[in-house]
Enzyme design. Sequence first.
Site, mmCIF file in Angstrom:
data_model
loop_
_atom_site.group_PDB
_atom_site.id
_atom_site.type_symbol
_atom_site.label_atom_id
_atom_site.label_comp_id
_atom_site.label_asym_id
_atom_site.label_seq_id
_atom_site.Cartn_x
_atom_site.Cartn_y
_atom_site.Cartn_z
ATOM 1 N N ASP A 1 7.143 -2.502 -2.917
ATOM 2 C CA ASP A 1 7.274 -1.469 -3.939
ATOM 3 C C ASP A 1 8.729 -1.055 -4.177
ATOM 4 O O ASP A 1 9.028 -0.355 -5.139
ATOM 5 C CB ASP A 1 6.444 -0.225 -3.567
ATOM 6 C CG ASP A 1 4.954 -0.475 -3.747
ATOM 7 O OD1 ASP A 1 4.586 -1.502 -4.339
ATOM 8 O OD2 ASP A 1 4.160 0.367 -3.292
ATOM 9 N N LYS B 1 1.783 9.071 -2.742
ATOM 10 C CA LYS B 1 0.696 8.596 -3.607
ATOM 11 C C LYS B 1 -0.241 7.673 -2.834
ATOM 12 O O LYS B 1 -1.457 7.829 -2.868
ATOM 13 C CB LYS B 1 1.266 7.832 -4.809
ATOM 14 C CG LYS B 1 0.206 7.123 -5.625
ATOM 15 C CD LYS B 1 0.773 6.315 -6.764
ATOM 16 C CE LYS B 1 1.103 4.877 -6.432
ATOM 17 N NZ LYS B 1 -0.049 3.975 -6.273
ATOM 18 N N ASN B 2 0.323 6.713 -2.127
ATOM 19 C CA ASN B 2 -0.520 5.715 -1.471
ATOM 20 C C ASN B 2 -1.248 6.261 -0.246
ATOM 21 O O ASN B 2 -2.109 5.597 0.308
ATOM 22 C CB ASN B 2 0.313 4.480 -1.083
ATOM 23 C CG ASN B 2 0.712 3.669 -2.305
ATOM 24 O OD1 ASN B 2 0.275 3.962 -3.415
ATOM 25 N ND2 ASN B 2 1.548 2.670 -2.089
ATOM 26 N N ARG C 1 -5.024 -9.125 -8.632
ATOM 27 C CA ARG C 1 -5.243 -8.789 -7.228
ATOM 28 C C ARG C 1 -6.730 -8.838 -6.906
ATOM 29 O O ARG C 1 -7.511 -8.040 -7.388
ATOM 30 C CB ARG C 1 -4.673 -7.392 -6.966
ATOM 31 C CG ARG C 1 -3.164 -7.362 -7.154
ATOM 32 C CD ARG C 1 -2.684 -6.031 -7.619
ATOM 33 N NE ARG C 1 -2.550 -5.079 -6.550
ATOM 34 C CZ ARG C 1 -2.006 -3.876 -6.723
ATOM 35 N NH1 ARG C 1 -1.566 -3.515 -7.913
ATOM 36 N NH2 ARG C 1 -1.905 -3.058 -5.730
ATOM 37 N N ARG D 1 2.113 7.731 -13.258
ATOM 38 C CA ARG D 1 1.000 7.491 -12.325
ATOM 39 C C ARG D 1 1.403 7.811 -10.895
ATOM 40 O O ARG D 1 0.589 8.250 -10.101
ATOM 41 C CB ARG D 1 0.613 6.011 -12.359
ATOM 42 C CG ARG D 1 -0.285 5.594 -13.500
ATOM 43 C CD ARG D 1 -0.671 4.141 -13.337
ATOM 44 N NE ARG D 1 -0.865 3.865 -11.915
ATOM 45 C CZ ARG D 1 -0.540 2.727 -11.311
ATOM 46 N NH1 ARG D 1 -0.010 1.747 -11.976
ATOM 47 N NH2 ARG D 1 -0.748 2.573 -10.019
ATOM 48 N N CYS E 1 -6.365 -7.245 -16.954
ATOM 49 C CA CYS E 1 -5.228 -6.407 -16.577
ATOM 50 C C CYS E 1 -5.662 -5.154 -15.815
ATOM 51 O O CYS E 1 -4.846 -4.464 -15.243
ATOM 52 C CB CYS E 1 -4.416 -6.026 -17.799
ATOM 53 S SG CYS E 1 -5.416 -5.383 -19.112
HETATM 54 C C1 UD1 Z 1 -1.177 -1.155 -1.656
HETATM 55 C C2 UD1 Z 1 -0.336 -0.121 -2.376
HETATM 56 C C3 UD1 Z 1 0.716 -0.787 -3.243
HETATM 57 C C4 UD1 Z 1 1.546 -1.749 -2.425
HETATM 58 C C5 UD1 Z 1 0.653 -2.707 -1.650
HETATM 59 C C6 UD1 Z 1 1.416 -3.595 -0.688
HETATM 60 C C7 UD1 Z 1 -1.901 1.710 -2.658
HETATM 61 C C8 UD1 Z 1 -2.654 2.566 -3.603
HETATM 62 N N1 UD1 Z 1 -1.220 0.699 -3.201
HETATM 63 O O1 UD1 Z 1 -1.859 -1.898 -2.653
HETATM 64 O O2 UD1 Z 1 1.559 0.232 -3.780
HETATM 65 O O3 UD1 Z 1 2.367 -2.505 -3.290
HETATM 66 O O4 UD1 Z 1 -0.318 -1.979 -0.869
HETATM 67 O O5 UD1 Z 1 2.180 -2.832 0.169
HETATM 68 O O6 UD1 Z 1 -1.882 1.948 -1.465
HETATM 69 N N2 UD1 Z 1 -5.156 -9.360 -1.379
HETATM 70 C C9 UD1 Z 1 -6.092 -10.364 -1.362
HETATM 71 N N3 UD1 Z 1 -7.416 -10.017 -1.219
HETATM 72 C C10 UD1 Z 1 -7.813 -8.731 -1.066
HETATM 73 C C11 UD1 Z 1 -6.845 -7.715 -1.085
HETATM 74 C C12 UD1 Z 1 -5.509 -8.053 -1.225
HETATM 75 O O7 UD1 Z 1 -5.771 -11.549 -1.495
HETATM 76 O O8 UD1 Z 1 -9.015 -8.480 -0.929
HETATM 77 C C13 UD1 Z 1 -3.731 -9.721 -1.548
HETATM 78 C C14 UD1 Z 1 -3.156 -9.138 -2.846
HETATM 79 O O9 UD1 Z 1 -3.432 -9.964 -3.949
HETATM 80 C C15 UD1 Z 1 -1.685 -9.083 -2.520
HETATM 81 C C16 UD1 Z 1 -1.679 -8.779 -1.019
HETATM 82 O O10 UD1 Z 1 -2.969 -9.096 -0.534
HETATM 83 O O11 UD1 Z 1 -1.065 -10.330 -2.738
HETATM 84 C C17 UD1 Z 1 -1.338 -7.339 -0.681
HETATM 85 O O12 UD1 Z 1 -2.261 -6.492 -1.291
HETATM 86 P P1 UD1 Z 1 -2.752 -5.122 -0.615
HETATM 87 O O13 UD1 Z 1 -2.029 -4.909 0.656
HETATM 88 O O14 UD1 Z 1 -4.233 -5.142 -0.581
HETATM 89 O O15 UD1 Z 1 -2.259 -4.066 -1.672
HETATM 90 P P2 UD1 Z 1 -3.060 -2.846 -2.247
HETATM 91 O O16 UD1 Z 1 -3.872 -2.202 -1.180
HETATM 92 O O17 UD1 Z 1 -3.725 -3.227 -3.509
#
Ligand code: UD1
Length: 423
Positions: free
Chosen positions: A308, A22-23, A122, A401, A117
């Site tokens: 995850d 998925k990711n 994030r 999902r 939500c």
């Molecule tokens: C992706 C994965 C999700 C997984 C996560 C961490 C997908 C679709 N989803 O989510 O399944 O749990 O990686 O491995 O690939 N953050 C910030 N600012 C930003 C972006 C992120 O502070 O602009 C923080 C987030 O709040 C969180 C951390 O960084 O605490 C990790 O988030 P991130 O690695 O960005 O996760 P996703 O890409 O949303």
Amino acid sequence: MAKILVNNNGPLFGEVKISGAKNAVLPLLAATLLTDETCVIEGAPDLVDVEVMKKMLLNYGASIDTSEEGVIKVTAEEIASVEADPEVVQEMRASIFTMGPMLARAGKVVMPMPGGCTIGKRPIDLHLKGFRALGAEIVEEDDKVIVSVGPEGLVGDAIYLDFPSVGATENILMAATLARGTTIIENAAKEPEIIDLANLLNKMGARIKSAGTDMIRIEGVEKLTGCIHGVIPDRIETGTFMLAAAITRGRLLIKNGLPGHVRPIISKLKECGVFVDATPEGILVDATEGELVATDIKTLPYPGFPTDIQSPFMAFLTTVKGESVVRETVFENRFMHVVELNRMGAGITTWNSSEATVPGGKKLRGAKVRATDLRAGAAMVLAGLVADGMTEVSEIYHIERGYENFVGKFKAIGADIMKIDED
Ligand code: UD1
């Protein structure tokens, strides 16, 4: 509302075939917006999130052919709109992965940010920081963010990510492929999904080096072309089925899962006493012999223990001998499943939003529980596989999902599980 009903049916045995990740598939689909030629994505999983990403692409003007099972052909010959549909964005946070490609291809993107939500807590500050460094102008309004670049286009730069965000790395990577000059992403995320995306982009004609390390270098090119690309297997689904074998004290051969992508899960299961072997046929997980014991886990960006898998692993830890400590360091609030597991008699204590103690050795009992998020939903089903009495998991749209044929795959290995549709 649909629900999943699970009963304890003893240890699970057999084989499971892991689907495309998925990711990985979500950013791959977003990347197809970077070219006017056709991109063919093979091995795509059948997931609600994939449907949502398809809606995003259609809304921007792409055409999509899915006549062949598991294959998605996208042609974004012309970009008809630069505004994402708020209703579609509401459905999935990963919709924001289209920002980088749209900015690079069309010079502008308007992304609704309803907050609350919809995207949880994030933030997207790192994504925006990257776009800004490449020369984009960003206007943040109450309910949307408008990112645009002048006629001179994006220009490469060095970008340091304060945290190795997966999504920010992917978005910046995609935008930088068509920027003028060199972009360097420092403290980049190293997840296998980043490498998969870079491989697709390089097939499209991009010049990306060192994806999978914490410093990615991108030489911008003028144009990208179509390509054919297969999605990597889902390491989180792999981990979930490894835990299904462990929690039920069964034996499963997990086909198509890549051992190199699930090393921390293998190590932690071994610490608990589970036999794991990477055979040529697949990952063999055997928990039929010996007493299993506690271990501590701490989530970290890749190659650390995946956030995850934290909730499914916690469900497993409730059943082993001794006390385990679980630390969540990637997300601020990812213990919502604790309340649900405790409804089943797990007796877990949370000390704050990032540390929990699992007493272990519990005989769980069936209960009415919620899938509070995608992976928490999987954790509830795992717990239900070993609980006394029936477990009723609601809000299973979260599970759908991100897991392909979730109930069917569990049934095939002997689980007493069914989905019911209730009004
Ligand atoms: C992706 C994965 C999700 C997984 C996560 C961490 C997908 C679709 N989803 O989510 O399944 O749990 O990686 O491995 O690939 N953050 C910030 N600012 C930003 C972006 C992120 O502070 O602009 C923080 C987030 O709040 C969180 C951390 O960084 O605490 C990790 O988030 P991130 O690695 O960005 O996760 P996703 O890409 O949303």
